[in-house]
Design a protein around this motif. Structure first.
Motif, PDB file in Angstrom:
ATOM      1  N   ALA A  20      -6.481  -1.281   0.727  1.00 33.06           N
ATOM      2  CA  ALA A  20      -5.961  -0.962  -0.609  1.00 33.06           C
ATOM      3  C   ALA A  20      -7.059  -0.673  -1.630  1.00 33.06           C
ATOM      4  O   ALA A  20      -6.775  -0.506  -2.815  1.00 33.06           O
ATOM      5  CB  ALA A  20      -5.060  -2.098  -1.095  1.00 33.06           C
ATOM      6  N   ARG A 183      -2.170 -12.304   7.793  1.00 26.71           N
ATOM      7  CA  ARG A 183      -2.144 -11.706   6.454  1.00 26.71           C
ATOM      8  C   ARG A 183      -2.416 -12.730   5.364  1.00 26.71           C
ATOM      9  O   ARG A 183      -2.747 -12.350   4.238  1.00 26.71           O
ATOM     10  CB  ARG A 183      -0.800 -11.009   6.226  1.00 26.71           C
ATOM     11  N   PRO A 187      -6.536  -8.986   4.236  1.00 24.53           N
ATOM     12  CA  PRO A 187      -5.635  -7.821   4.115  1.00 24.53           C
ATOM     13  C   PRO A 187      -5.946  -6.821   5.235  1.00 24.53           C
ATOM     14  O   PRO A 187      -6.946  -6.984   5.936  1.00 24.53           O
ATOM     15  CB  PRO A 187      -6.040  -7.242   2.756  1.00 24.53           C
TER      16      PRO A 187
ATOM     17  N   ARG B  42      -0.787  -2.221  -1.388  1.00 24.95           N
ATOM     18  CA  ARG B  42      -0.704  -3.687  -1.371  1.00 24.95           C
ATOM     19  C   ARG B  42       0.679  -4.154  -0.944  1.00 24.95           C
ATOM     20  O   ARG B  42       0.799  -5.110  -0.191  1.00 24.95           O
ATOM     21  CB  ARG B  42      -1.026  -4.271  -2.747  1.00 24.95           C
ATOM     22  N   LEU B  43       1.717  -3.486  -1.407  1.00 20.66           N
ATOM     23  CA  LEU B  43       3.064  -3.968  -1.094  1.00 20.66           C
ATOM     24  C   LEU B  43       3.360  -3.890   0.409  1.00 20.66           C
ATOM     25  O   LEU B  43       3.840  -4.849   1.009  1.00 20.66           O
ATOM     26  CB  LEU B  43       4.104  -3.183  -1.902  1.00 20.66           C
ATOM     27  N   SER B  45       1.354  -3.957   2.735  1.00 19.12           N
ATOM     28  CA  SER B  45       0.484  -4.905   3.436  1.00 19.12           C
ATOM     29  C   SER B  45       1.172  -6.249   3.641  1.00 19.12           C
ATOM     30  O   SER B  45       0.754  -7.049   4.473  1.00 19.12           O
ATOM     31  CB  SER B  45      -0.814  -5.125   2.658  1.00 19.12           C
ATOM     32  N   TYR B  46       2.228  -6.499   2.868  1.00 20.74           N
ATOM     33  CA  TYR B  46       2.946  -7.775   2.959  1.00 20.74           C
ATOM     34  C   TYR B  46       4.434  -7.572   3.248  1.00 20.74           C
ATOM     35  O   TYR B  46       5.239  -8.481   3.054  1.00 20.74           O
ATOM     36  CB  TYR B  46       2.698  -8.595   1.670  1.00 20.74           C
ATOM     37  N   MET B  63       7.425 -11.016  -0.539  1.00 15.02           N
ATOM     38  CA  MET B  63       6.529  -9.853  -0.363  1.00 15.02           C
ATOM     39  C   MET B  63       5.787  -9.526  -1.633  1.00 15.02           C
ATOM     40  O   MET B  63       4.589  -9.273  -1.634  1.00 15.02           O
ATOM     41  CB  MET B  63       7.350  -8.587  -0.108  1.00 15.02           C
ATOM     42  N   ASN B  66       3.141 -12.127  -2.612  1.00 16.97           N
ATOM     43  CA  ASN B  66       1.935 -11.963  -1.793  1.00 16.97           C
ATOM     44  C   ASN B  66       1.171 -10.698  -2.177  1.00 16.97           C
ATOM     45  O   ASN B  66      -0.049 -10.695  -2.209  1.00 16.97           O
ATOM     46  CB  ASN B  66       2.289 -11.956  -0.300  1.00 16.97           C
ATOM     47  N   ALA B  67       1.885  -9.629  -2.469  1.00 16.44           N
ATOM     48  CA  ALA B  67       1.229  -8.372  -2.861  1.00 16.44           C
ATOM     49  C   ALA B  67       0.465  -8.538  -4.175  1.00 16.44           C
ATOM     50  O   ALA B  67      -0.587  -7.929  -4.375  1.00 16.44           O
ATOM     51  CB  ALA B  67       2.255  -7.252  -2.990  1.00 16.44           C
ATOM     52  N   ASP B 142      -1.083  -0.906  -9.083  1.00 16.61           N
ATOM     53  CA  ASP B 142      -0.620  -2.015  -8.245  1.00 16.61           C
ATOM     54  C   ASP B 142      -0.543  -3.313  -9.046  1.00 16.61           C
ATOM     55  O   ASP B 142      -0.654  -4.404  -8.499  1.00 16.61           O
ATOM     56  CB  ASP B 142      -1.403  -2.156  -6.938  1.00 16.61           C
ATOM     57  N   HIS B 145       5.482  -4.710  -9.363  1.00 18.30           N
ATOM     58  CA  HIS B 145       6.377  -4.181  -8.339  1.00 18.30           C
ATOM     59  C   HIS B 145       7.818  -4.342  -8.807  1.00 18.30           C
ATOM     60  O   HIS B 145       8.119  -5.287  -9.541  1.00 18.30           O
ATOM     61  CB  HIS B 145       6.163  -4.886  -7.000  1.00 18.30           C
TER      62      HIS B 145
END
Lengths: 233, 233
Positions: A20, A183, A187, B42-43, B45-46, B63, B66-67, B142, B145
């Motif tokens: 990211a 995770r 990342p 980032r989103l 990724s989780y 999610m 974590n993001a 980012d 969200h």
């Protein structure tokens, strides 16, 4: 007062590039344009966190089985048939894996048992050129996915043996995208393929063998049938 | 012999476009190039699967937390501090959510309780232009969200009320990418923003209110502190 436990680890960059970060986004875009992120879309759609500290192998396999749309042939929760780590109860007891993790050989067994086609390569009986060839193959289609078994030390990361699927490849920089299933720790990140290969060449103390990689794809037979037969269903 | 249970549902296209289809990939690439996938990295990724059939709200929130790298302030498993649905035990008992799901208002409460900044909008007190503005805002950075609460009927999907985070936006086509947490049912998909808005305007029978969306971001105070204080740590 210090808070108990750990909130992630700092990703050692270099050698890694955070997915990211602006550099990570650039590698991603170039790889898409180059046609070497074709496996990413399905795989990332099923990206998951290992549900136990020693379940990296199971989580990596579960993601790949879901990405390949392999049907477990039995229910998970509610009416749904779906893979998560708890569905991978074959070859080695889950309670044992929880404590010790899983060996490369046992994970290959489990992939077969779950109904996938698996080709396994120990680093000591393969080469970086082979590895690169298969990473390319599975990055340019969504017919197969590669799970790498490596020692984190080669990437300057804390921890020892680890499994994660590879989410894509950048030809120009010779870097692979690791969709790290731990995770809560790191990342997703790009790493030089040469270093990942080094990590795959570390000997696993518990088996005395090198680590390696496996190529997972859909079987030619009806998915899930093998598992169904084995479990007597 | 018919196999018990269901293996996914066929995604109704149109109105949706499968994320991993060639049309989906095209929308994705155009959106990246247009700067409206900045929150995606980032989103995704989780990205996680709701662990129970009624946990869509909890999985969507987990999610996003974590993001945003919000620290839960207490341990999950092993030494790790991390959010999953089991960590969201505030505002409403998990056992109750397992049976009935969670209301829009209770999920907002839970996001606050977990240490996030939340701005909540009921569709009946907002507009599609507002919604589009916030989807744009969180797609071009980012820092935040959007979680949407909608009725699946508007998208011709089976099921009723559902929560999922929005993973990006395509300006030209006015389409949003839904990272659907019911991954055992539908893959991630693009949908027309106007239809998603319609789905948010359906009245929730159990509360008598319209659904809506929430904008979640990091608080200005130290993340996790609120939760830590509430839990007496």
């Amino acid at each position: 007062m210090a808070m108990a436990g750990l909130y992630r680890r700092l990703l050692p960059c270099p050698p890694a590039v955070d997915f990211a970060s602006s550099q990570g986004k650039q590698l991603f875009l170039e790889s898409i344009q180059n046609g070497t992120m074709e496996g990413f879309y399905r795989l990332v759609s099923y990206f998951q966190t290992q549900s136990e500290p020693a379940f990296c192998g199971l989580a990596s396999l579960s993601m790949v089985l879901n990405a390949l749309a392999i049907d477990p042939g039995r229910k998970w929760k509610g009416p749904w048939r779906w893979f998560d780590e708890s569905m991978l109860d074959c070859c080695e007891p889950l309670e044992k894996i929880k404590v010790r993790g899983i060996s490369f050989g046992k994970l290959v067994c489990l992939a077969h048992c779950a109904g996938a086609k698996v080709e396994a390569f120990h680093a000591s009986h393969s080469s970086i050129d082979d590895f690169r060839k298969y990473v390319m193959k599975c990055s340019t289609s969504d017919d197969c996915h590669v799970i790498s078994s490596y020692h984190r030390g080669a990437l300057k990361q804390t921890g020892t043996g680890h499994f994660s699927p590879i989410g894509g490849y950048h030809v120009g920089k010779d870097m692979a995208l690791i969709l790290d299933v731990a995770r809560f720790k790191y990342p997703p990140h790009w790493v030089p393929l040469t270093l990942l290969w080094e990590g795959m060449n570390y000997v696993d103390e518990s088996t005395g063998q090198s680590r390696g990689f496996m190529l997972i794809s859909r079987p030619h037979r009806e998915p899930g049938m093998l598992y169904t037969l084995r479990s007597g269903g």
